[in-house]
Enzyme design. Structure first.
Site, PDB file in Angstrom:
ATOM      1  N   CYS A 113       0.823  -1.217   0.000  1.00  0.00           N
ATOM      2  CA  CYS A 113       0.000   0.000   0.000  1.00  0.00           C
ATOM      3  C   CYS A 113       0.858   1.269   0.000  1.00  0.00           C
ATOM      4  O   CYS A 113       1.454   1.591  -1.014  1.00  0.00           O
ATOM      5  CB  CYS A 113      -0.962  -0.057   1.171  1.00  0.00           C
ATOM      6  SG  CYS A 113      -2.402   0.987   0.932  1.00  0.00           S
ATOM      7  N   ARG A 166     -12.636   5.946  -1.482  1.00  0.00           N
ATOM      8  CA  ARG A 166     -11.848   5.079  -0.597  1.00  0.00           C
ATOM      9  C   ARG A 166     -12.133   3.640  -0.981  1.00  0.00           C
ATOM     10  O   ARG A 166     -13.264   3.172  -0.918  1.00  0.00           O
ATOM     11  CB  ARG A 166     -12.162   5.321   0.882  1.00  0.00           C
ATOM     12  CG  ARG A 166     -11.308   4.423   1.807  1.00  0.00           C
ATOM     13  CD  ARG A 166     -10.948   5.087   3.110  1.00  0.00           C
ATOM     14  NE  ARG A 166      -9.959   6.130   2.974  1.00  0.00           N
ATOM     15  CZ  ARG A 166      -8.638   5.921   2.941  1.00  0.00           C
ATOM     16  NH1 ARG A 166      -8.154   4.695   2.943  1.00  0.00           N
ATOM     17  NH2 ARG A 166      -7.791   6.925   2.881  1.00  0.00           N
ATOM     18  N   HIS A 225      -3.439  -5.716   2.442  1.00  0.00           N
ATOM     19  CA  HIS A 225      -3.094  -5.802   3.868  1.00  0.00           C
ATOM     20  C   HIS A 225      -3.643  -7.143   4.390  1.00  0.00           C
ATOM     21  O   HIS A 225      -4.166  -7.950   3.630  1.00  0.00           O
ATOM     22  CB  HIS A 225      -3.789  -4.680   4.649  1.00  0.00           C
ATOM     23  CG  HIS A 225      -3.299  -3.308   4.365  1.00  0.00           C
ATOM     24  ND1 HIS A 225      -2.068  -2.849   4.787  1.00  0.00           N
ATOM     25  CD2 HIS A 225      -3.881  -2.287   3.692  1.00  0.00           C
ATOM     26  CE1 HIS A 225      -1.925  -1.589   4.410  1.00  0.00           C
ATOM     27  NE2 HIS A 225      -2.994  -1.223   3.744  1.00  0.00           N
TER      28      HIS A 225
HETATM   29  N1  GLN Z   1      -2.115   6.825   2.451  1.00  0.00           N
HETATM   30  C1  GLN Z   1      -2.237   5.938   1.294  1.00  0.00           C
HETATM   31  C2  GLN Z   1      -3.673   5.916   0.736  1.00  0.00           C
HETATM   32  O1  GLN Z   1      -4.606   6.236   1.444  1.00  0.00           O
HETATM   33  C3  GLN Z   1      -1.821   4.529   1.665  1.00  0.00           C
HETATM   34  C4  GLN Z   1      -2.761   3.889   2.679  1.00  0.00           C
HETATM   35  C5  GLN Z   1      -2.256   2.566   3.215  1.00  0.00           C
HETATM   36  O2  GLN Z   1      -1.046   2.310   3.274  1.00  0.00           O
HETATM   37  N2  GLN Z   1      -3.219   1.716   3.648  1.00  0.00           N
HETATM   38  O3  GLN Z   1      -3.857   5.534  -0.399  1.00  0.00           O
END
Ligand code: GLN
Length: 262
Positions: free
Chosen positions: A96, A130, A206
């Protein structure tokens, strides 16, 4: 030459460790110990000296925009070394936010540009979308040898959980890690996910990603062994019945998600 030891560089474990991504390092260490391979686990924080020619596997977890902003300048100072070793086959797993900063840049939703280290020919743009939820990707096109190897058995998927507003666009020599079966993926359009360049992998999965994907964990370890010690008989198999049951349970749960489409 018998395998004695492999060295893991864990980048920014303090600032980049969302959703228990540290569990990926724990998984790698455990699976190597089960094969009597010693492990040097070295945590690299901002300002630490590090010579990447001693690394066998580099890991970097996810992070919020503010965490990425904190470490990006320090990572950028290591670009030359990391690039040089990646060209020589260094194994990397980036998750990520870590994945995003191994690309060319991450433009946050606030318009700030965080420079990446351009391992991946890719860029990320923050969005008001998101992408969050369980994700399953098919890796049979991009890692066929893994899917049919002893390590992979008959697993042709990776399962995990994604939570990102950054949308990542791949270019040039960088290929996706897999085809999205359930979830949003790199650009939120439910097509492809992750990135692969040589032995460097980026993914939004993740979970942490490795415990429920033992075939992928062993692929990373075997690749690192082959690079450090030359071609090597496949590692002895580990009883992964629990891990594979968890993998299949994650697929079953993901099939009921609204983002399931294949
Ligand atoms: N901040 C980055 C985003 O929101 C990565 C988020 C993360 O590592 N889960 O895309």
């Amino acid at each position: 030459m018998p395998i004695q030891k492999l060295t893991i560089f864990h980048l920014y474990p303090d600032a980049m460790n969302l959703y228990g991504d540290r569990g990926n390092v724990i998984t790698l260490v455990r699976r190597m110990h089960e094969r009597a391979i010693d492990v040097d686990l070295i945590e690299i924080k901002r300002g630490d000296k590090a010579d990447f020619k001693y690394a066998d596997i580099v890991f970097m977890g996810g992070g919020q925009d503010r965490g990425q902003k904190v470490i990006a300048p320090d990572l950028a100072r290591r670009t030359g070394q990391i690039k040089s070793e990646v060209e020589k086959g260094l194994v990397c797993l980036t998750i990520c936010g870590g994945f995003q900063l191994f690309g060319k840049y991450f433009k946050t939703s606030g318009g700030e540009i965080l420079e990446g280290i351009s391992i991946f020919d890719a860029y990320t743009v923050g969005s008001d979308q998101r992408c969050i939820g369980n994700i399953v990707i098919d890796i049979s096109e991009t890692l066929p040898s893994l899917c049919h190897s002893r390590a992979g058995g008959n697993l042709k998927t990776l399962v995990g959980f994604e939570n990102h507003s950054g949308l990542t666009y791949l270019e040039g020599n960088t290929k996706p890690l897999g085809k999205v079966l359930t979830g949003y993926g790199n650009t939120g359009d439910k097509t492809y996910e992750g990135a692969v360049y040589k032995n460097c992998y980026g993914t939004y999965l993740h979970g942490p990603v490795l415990p429920k994907n033992p075939h992928f964990a062993d692929h990373l370890i075997q690749t690192a062994i082959n690079r450090r010690y030359g071609s090597w008989a496949p590692m002895k198999k580990i009883d992964d019945s629990i891990e594979i049951a968890a993998h299949k349970a994650a697929i079953a749960r993901a099939k009921t998600a609204k983002t399931a489409h294949i």
